[in-house]
Write a protein that holds these residues in place. Structure first.
Motif, PDB file in Angstrom:
ATOM      1  N   SER A 242       0.810  -1.225   0.000  1.00 52.35           N
ATOM      2  CA  SER A 242       0.000   0.000   0.000  1.00 52.35           C
ATOM      3  C   SER A 242       0.839   1.270   0.000  1.00 52.35           C
ATOM      4  O   SER A 242       0.306   2.374   0.166  1.00 52.35           O
ATOM      5  N   LEU A 250      -4.105   8.396   0.148  1.00 53.33           N
ATOM      6  CA  LEU A 250      -5.284   7.572   0.412  1.00 53.33           C
ATOM      7  C   LEU A 250      -5.244   7.074   1.851  1.00 53.33           C
ATOM      8  O   LEU A 250      -4.168   6.813   2.404  1.00 53.33           O
ATOM      9  N   CYS A 252      -5.008   4.704   4.718  1.00 52.00           N
ATOM     10  CA  CYS A 252      -4.448   3.355   4.838  1.00 52.00           C
ATOM     11  C   CYS A 252      -4.218   3.022   6.305  1.00 52.00           C
ATOM     12  O   CYS A 252      -3.844   3.886   7.099  1.00 52.00           O
ATOM     13  N   ILE A 256      -4.978  -0.735   2.317  1.00 48.09           N
ATOM     14  CA  ILE A 256      -5.711   0.413   1.789  1.00 48.09           C
ATOM     15  C   ILE A 256      -7.149   0.320   2.272  1.00 48.09           C
ATOM     16  O   ILE A 256      -7.845  -0.664   2.001  1.00 48.09           O
ATOM     17  N   VAL A 258     -10.984   0.567   2.441  1.00 45.41           N
ATOM     18  CA  VAL A 258     -12.085   0.663   1.484  1.00 45.41           C
ATOM     19  C   VAL A 258     -13.411   0.464   2.197  1.00 45.41           C
ATOM     20  O   VAL A 258     -13.471  -0.118   3.282  1.00 45.41           O
ATOM     21  N   THR A 264     -12.096   3.445  -2.103  1.00 49.68           N
ATOM     22  CA  THR A 264     -11.173   4.051  -1.151  1.00 49.68           C
ATOM     23  C   THR A 264     -11.688   5.421  -0.711  1.00 49.68           C
ATOM     24  O   THR A 264     -12.811   5.821  -1.040  1.00 49.68           O
ATOM     25  N   SER A 265     -10.826   6.158  -0.006  1.00 49.10           N
ATOM     26  CA  SER A 265     -11.190   7.514   0.423  1.00 49.10           C
ATOM     27  C   SER A 265     -11.264   8.478  -0.751  1.00 49.10           C
ATOM     28  O   SER A 265     -11.746   9.604  -0.601  1.00 49.10           O
ATOM     29  N   ALA A 271      -9.885  -0.393  -4.238  1.00 45.96           N
ATOM     30  CA  ALA A 271      -8.795  -1.312  -3.892  1.00 45.96           C
ATOM     31  C   ALA A 271      -9.392  -2.683  -3.615  1.00 45.96           C
ATOM     32  O   ALA A 271     -10.458  -2.797  -2.983  1.00 45.96           O
ATOM     33  N   ALA A 276      -6.220  -4.647   0.268  1.00 52.08           N
ATOM     34  CA  ALA A 276      -7.379  -3.866   0.719  1.00 52.08           C
ATOM     35  C   ALA A 276      -7.856  -4.294   2.102  1.00 52.08           C
ATOM     36  O   ALA A 276      -8.026  -5.483   2.376  1.00 52.08           O
TER      37      ALA A 276
END
Length: 404
Positions: A242, A250, A252, A256, A258, A264-265, A271, A276
């Motif tokens: 990541s 993003l 994390c 990452i 989700v 994601t953000s 992801a 993820a």
């Protein structure tokens, strides 16, 4: 519209395939860091390492599959930077590729042995190239030390033992397969490995691995013992890949982050797979899973979200591990269990362990019992809660409770 998928594993492939199946007509580009078309990883530590599975059979889809679906595949292409403002990614070759939708399917990488980061003489099991290197290294050797008693370490121990090497497995936790299975299962597999000549050492870590002038190794363990081996394989888990996502800002945290749609953000980035850490509606919380099932399910979910359909992630997790002639199949997540029920006898080499939490059936592990596993997936998916007595009743097939 252009969807760029970073990562050529099961998750990335599934995302691309699902997009086309759902009628997505935009461009799709699949960026693969490795120089191989998307391939299966589970056989790497088993039949492929043993030499009974040809490399061509690892490939999940031939080039024609991608050509027929207008999916552009770029092999040996690593993404080094994400520009969220310009909506583009920069590759290791210096190319900038614009996207409308970006899917991170970057997977995870083997965790290095603490204090031994950067060494290229220790072996890992994650890629085709890793196995080619290991095959070459073990040729003519007699012994192997496997650091880590999880699935990878034990699968490799089984395979290398079959090839004639003397294997020693060192696990830092009190039992092998820590946090993955109940004692009934870990004890069974320990006995099976030891019966094959494998030395299992639990509750000790490899604090220092020294390569001797003769080319072999001496591993100093935390309990003060030392072990010699011709080859050392490290299998102590993985780290989600990541870093690029983090550098791009993003959200994390051990992967990452989700939502239940794999988004994601950043609303234009998804992801999927091992990288993820997603919200799983079945478990009312965030979890990161490392399995083919999760990679495929999340890839399909991301594609669904990209085309504008509303679906959440609630698929039942399932896993498997092959060791010798034993097949361990796991349905559901047993984490947090407070009771187990044994179904069958380990001495028969065919049994299941049912996990309960607050009286609710949450998972079933099956050893050489495919019928139990198939029924377990259906029961758990349907949230059918069996009693401990029903689970222990070997006279009644589990599938019978589906219609009860």
């Amino acid at each position: 519209m252009h969807t760029v998928i970073v990562g050529g594993g099961n998750a990335g492939l599934q995302t691309a395939d699902s997009l086309r199946r759902k009628g997505y007509e935009g461009e799709i580009t699949l960026l693969c860091a490795e120089k191989h078309l998307p391939y299966q990883r589970p056989p790497l530590s088993k039949k492929f390492l043993e030499g009974k599975f040809e490399e061509v059979r690892l490939t999940l889809r031939p080039q024609k599959f991608f050509d027929d679906r207008s999916i552009v595949v770029k092999l040996g292409t690593e993404v080094t930077h994400i520009d969220r403002q310009d909506k583009s990614v920069l590759t290791s070759g210096g190319d900038a590729i614009s996207y409308d939708n970006l899917v991170m399917a970057t997977g995870a990488w083997p965790r290095p042995l603490p204090g031994h980061e950067g060494r290229d003489d220790l072996h890992f099991i994650r890629t085709i190239d890793d196995i080619h290197a290991l095959k070459k290294a073990v040729a003519g050797k007699k012994s192997v030390l496997l650091i880590g008693g999880g699935f990878i370490g034990l699968e490799a121990a089984a395979t290398l033992t079959t090839l004639g090497l003397k294997a020693t497995v060192v696990e830092a936790m009190p039992t092998i397969m820590p946090g993955l299975v109940a004692p009934e299962v870990s004890n069974f597999f320990r006995d099976e490995h030891e019966a094959k000549g494998v030395t299992i050492i639990e509750g000790a870590s490899a604090s220092n691995v020294i390569r001797n002038d003769t080319g072999d190794y001496t591993a100093m363990l935390s309990d003060g013992k030392a072990f010699d081996a011709d080859i050392v394989v490290v299998g102590i888990g993985v780290i989600p890949n990541s870093e690029i996502a983090e550098a791009a800002g993003l959200a994390c945290e051990r992967g990452i982050l989700v939502d239940e749609h794999a988004r994601t953000s950043d609303p234009n980035i998804w992801a999927v797979g091992d990288c993820a850490a997603g919200i799983h509606m079945r478990y009312a919380g965030r979890t990161r899973l490392e399995s083919v099932q999760n990679a495929v399910s999340q890839g399909a979910l991301a594609a669904t979200s990209i085309v504008g359909e509303d679906m959440v992630y609630d698929d039942l997790p399932w896993f498997w591990s092959d060791q010798y002639d034993l097949k361990l199949q796991m349905a559901g997540l047993s984490r947090g269990y407070d009771d187990t029920v044994l179904r069958g006898e380990p001495a028969d080499r065919q049994f299941s362990v049912c996990y309960f939490s607050d009286g609710k059936l949450i998972a079933i592990d099956s050893v050489n019992s495919i019928k139990d596993h198939m029924a377990a997936k259906k029961l758990l998916t349907a949230n059918i809660n069996l009693t401990p007595e029903q689970c222990a009743d070997t006279e009644t097939p589990l599938k019978e409770w589906l219609n009860a």
